[in-house]
Design a protein around this motif. Structure first.
Motif, PDB file in Angstrom:
ATOM      1  N   GLN A 169      25.123  29.325  28.827  1.00 36.60           N
ATOM      2  CA  GLN A 169      26.351  28.846  29.211  1.00 36.60           C
ATOM      3  C   GLN A 169      27.215  28.823  27.610  1.00 36.60           C
ATOM      4  N   ALA A 170      26.233  28.424  26.589  1.00 35.19           N
ATOM      5  CA  ALA A 170      26.664  28.361  25.342  1.00 35.19           C
ATOM      6  C   ALA A 170      25.660  27.874  24.408  1.00 35.19           C
ATOM      7  N   ILE A 171      25.914  28.424  23.389  1.00 33.12           N
ATOM      8  CA  ILE A 171      25.060  28.288  22.050  1.00 33.12           C
ATOM      9  C   ILE A 171      25.769  27.466  21.144  1.00 33.12           C
ATOM     10  N   ASP A 172      24.895  26.512  20.539  1.00 34.54           N
ATOM     11  CA  ASP A 172      25.473  25.531  19.718  1.00 34.54           C
ATOM     12  C   ASP A 172      24.552  25.874  18.375  1.00 34.54           C
ATOM     13  N   THR A 173      25.449  26.146  17.210  1.00 33.20           N
ATOM     14  CA  THR A 173      24.745  26.713  15.968  1.00 33.20           C
ATOM     15  C   THR A 173      24.824  25.654  15.029  1.00 33.20           C
ATOM     16  N   GLY A 174      25.311  24.384  15.417  1.00 35.91           N
ATOM     17  CA  GLY A 174      25.702  23.385  14.440  1.00 35.91           C
ATOM     18  C   GLY A 174      27.115  23.298  14.167  1.00 35.91           C
ATOM     19  N   SER A 175      27.628  24.120  13.566  1.00 41.05           N
ATOM     20  CA  SER A 175      29.111  24.133  12.980  1.00 41.05           C
ATOM     21  C   SER A 175      30.139  24.989  14.234  1.00 41.05           C
ATOM     22  N   LEU A 176      29.394  25.678  14.898  1.00 41.03           N
ATOM     23  CA  LEU A 176      30.200  26.651  15.977  1.00 41.03           C
ATOM     24  C   LEU A 176      29.388  26.460  17.228  1.00 41.03           C
ATOM     25  N   VAL A 177      30.252  26.359  18.404  1.00 41.20           N
ATOM     26  CA  VAL A 177      29.605  26.413  19.746  1.00 41.20           C
ATOM     27  C   VAL A 177      30.287  27.504  20.348  1.00 41.20           C
ATOM     28  N   PHE A 178      29.556  28.658  20.839  1.00 42.03           N
ATOM     29  CA  PHE A 178      29.980  29.871  21.394  1.00 42.03           C
ATOM     30  C   PHE A 178      29.870  29.663  23.015  1.00 42.03           C
ATOM     31  N   CYS A 179      30.842  29.747  23.719  1.00 40.78           N
ATOM     32  CA  CYS A 179      30.741  29.522  25.137  1.00 40.78           C
ATOM     33  C   CYS A 179      30.850  30.754  25.860  1.00 40.78           C
ATOM     34  N   SER A 180      29.989  31.277  26.588  1.00 36.11           N
ATOM     35  CA  SER A 180      29.989  32.395  27.423  1.00 36.11           C
ATOM     36  C   SER A 180      31.131  32.502  28.246  1.00 36.11           C
ATOM     37  N   GLY A 181      31.725  33.601  28.442  1.00 34.56           N
ATOM     38  CA  GLY A 181      32.824  33.765  29.332  1.00 34.56           C
ATOM     39  C   GLY A 181      32.577  33.345  30.812  1.00 34.56           C
ATOM     40  N   GLN A 182      33.754  32.314  31.099  1.00 34.55           N
ATOM     41  CA  GLN A 182      33.536  31.781  32.529  1.00 34.55           C
ATOM     42  C   GLN A 182      34.499  32.248  33.539  1.00 34.55           C
ATOM     43  N   LEU A 183      34.093  32.143  34.610  1.00 32.38           N
ATOM     44  CA  LEU A 183      34.714  32.729  35.970  1.00 32.38           C
ATOM     45  C   LEU A 183      34.887  31.474  36.506  1.00 32.38           C
ATOM     46  N   ALA A 184      35.979  31.706  37.674  1.00 35.41           N
ATOM     47  CA  ALA A 184      36.294  30.479  38.486  1.00 35.41           C
ATOM     48  C   ALA A 184      35.062  30.668  39.757  1.00 35.41           C
ATOM     49  N   TYR A 185      34.047  30.510  39.330  1.00 29.14           N
ATOM     50  CA  TYR A 185      32.805  30.810  40.285  1.00 29.14           C
ATOM     51  C   TYR A 185      32.312  29.295  40.915  1.00 29.14           C
ATOM     52  N   ASP A 186      32.421  29.242  42.139  1.00 28.43           N
ATOM     53  CA  ASP A 186      31.764  28.222  42.712  1.00 28.43           C
ATOM     54  C   ASP A 186      30.467  28.506  43.336  1.00 28.43           C
ATOM     55  N   ALA A 187      29.540  28.066  42.438  1.00 29.09           N
ATOM     56  CA  ALA A 187      28.105  28.399  42.911  1.00 29.09           C
ATOM     57  C   ALA A 187      27.658  27.822  44.073  1.00 29.09           C
ATOM     58  N   LYS A 188      28.221  26.752  44.581  1.00 29.44           N
ATOM     59  CA  LYS A 188      27.647  25.995  45.896  1.00 29.44           C
ATOM     60  C   LYS A 188      28.129  27.131  47.094  1.00 29.44           C
ATOM     61  N   ASN A 189      29.360  27.830  46.999  1.00 32.86           N
ATOM     62  CA  ASN A 189      29.417  28.824  48.107  1.00 32.86           C
ATOM     63  C   ASN A 189      29.363  30.383  47.612  1.00 32.86           C
ATOM     64  N   ASP A 190      28.733  30.334  46.560  1.00 30.38           N
ATOM     65  CA  ASP A 190      28.648  31.756  45.942  1.00 30.38           C
ATOM     66  C   ASP A 190      29.621  32.485  46.194  1.00 30.38           C
ATOM     67  N   ALA A 191      31.031  32.075  45.502  1.00 36.27           N
ATOM     68  CA  ALA A 191      32.083  32.719  45.567  1.00 36.27           C
ATOM     69  C   ALA A 191      33.007  32.359  44.624  1.00 36.27           C
ATOM     70  N   VAL A 192      33.895  33.285  44.346  1.00 34.36           N
ATOM     71  CA  VAL A 192      35.009  33.136  43.145  1.00 34.36           C
ATOM     72  C   VAL A 192      36.146  32.286  43.972  1.00 34.36           C
ATOM     73  N   PHE A 193      36.290  31.267  43.242  1.00 34.86           N
ATOM     74  CA  PHE A 193      37.312  30.158  43.701  1.00 34.86           C
ATOM     75  C   PHE A 193      38.752  30.705  43.783  1.00 34.86           C
ATOM     76  N   SER A 194      39.604  30.902  44.728  1.00 35.04           N
ATOM     77  CA  SER A 194      40.880  31.101  45.069  1.00 35.04           C
ATOM     78  C   SER A 194      41.041  32.623  44.934  1.00 35.04           C
ATOM     79  N   GLU A 195      42.296  33.083  45.372  1.00 38.52           N
ATOM     80  CA  GLU A 195      42.634  34.600  45.135  1.00 38.52           C
ATOM     81  C   GLU A 195      43.619  34.625  44.093  1.00 38.52           C
ATOM     82  N   SER A 196      44.222  33.488  43.664  1.00 37.39           N
ATOM     83  CA  SER A 196      45.297  33.465  42.675  1.00 37.39           C
ATOM     84  C   SER A 196      44.735  33.495  41.318  1.00 37.39           C
ATOM     85  N   ALA A 197      45.186  34.310  40.521  1.00 35.87           N
ATOM     86  CA  ALA A 197      44.645  34.374  39.085  1.00 35.87           C
ATOM     87  C   ALA A 197      44.937  33.125  38.305  1.00 35.87           C
ATOM     88  N   ALA A 198      46.167  32.269  38.656  1.00 36.88           N
ATOM     89  CA  ALA A 198      46.531  31.351  38.007  1.00 36.88           C
ATOM     90  C   ALA A 198      45.550  30.066  38.341  1.00 36.88           C
TER      91      ALA A 198
END
Length: 127
Positions: A20-49
């Motif tokens: 999900q992310a890597i902490d180097t001490g001074s910087l945290v790099f977060c992997s790209g996030q999707l609007a993914y709902d793991a409970k339903n194994d689906a992307v949340f919503s059709e709207s980009a907003a």
């Protein structure tokens, strides 16, 4: 400080190929996030907003797990499958970075995992 994997159990668990992310001490790099709902194994919503709102909440949770907040974000990259969504995504995004927004790139892409319309990655700083 050696790199440390950041894990927020309330956000979808990534496949074993990345963290999900890597902490180097001074910087945290977060992997790209999707609007993914793991409970339903689906992307949340059709709207980009709406996807942007959902995934930004996930980014907040991951940063919190690293001891940071959105105000600590120094760089973001947004990936959009349809550049016509730029304005609506930007309106939602701006609500999360209303004061001193980070540097940013927005890139149009052919497709995203799980059929998502938006993906956002961030870099946050402890300084």
């Amino acid at each position: 400080m050696p790199k440390r994997v950041v894990y927020a159990p309330d956000v979808a668990i990534p496949v074993k190929a990345y963290s999900q992310a890597i902490d180097t001490g001074s910087l945290v790099f977060c992997s790209g996030q999707l609007a993914y709902d793991a409970k339903n194994d689906a992307v949340f919503s059709e709207s980009a907003a709406e996807q942007t709102d959902y995934l930004m909440q996930n980014i907040q949770v991951i940063l919190d797990a690293a001891g940071l907040q959105l105000r600590d974000v120094v760089k973001t990259t947004i990936f959009l499958t349809d550049m016509n969504d730029f304005v609506s995504v930007n309106e939602v995004y701006a609500r999360y970075f209303d004061l001193d927004p980070p540097a940013r790139s927005t890139i149009g892409v052919n497709a995203l995992a799980k059929g998502a319309k938006v993906e956002i990655e961030v870099i946050a700083s402890r300084t």
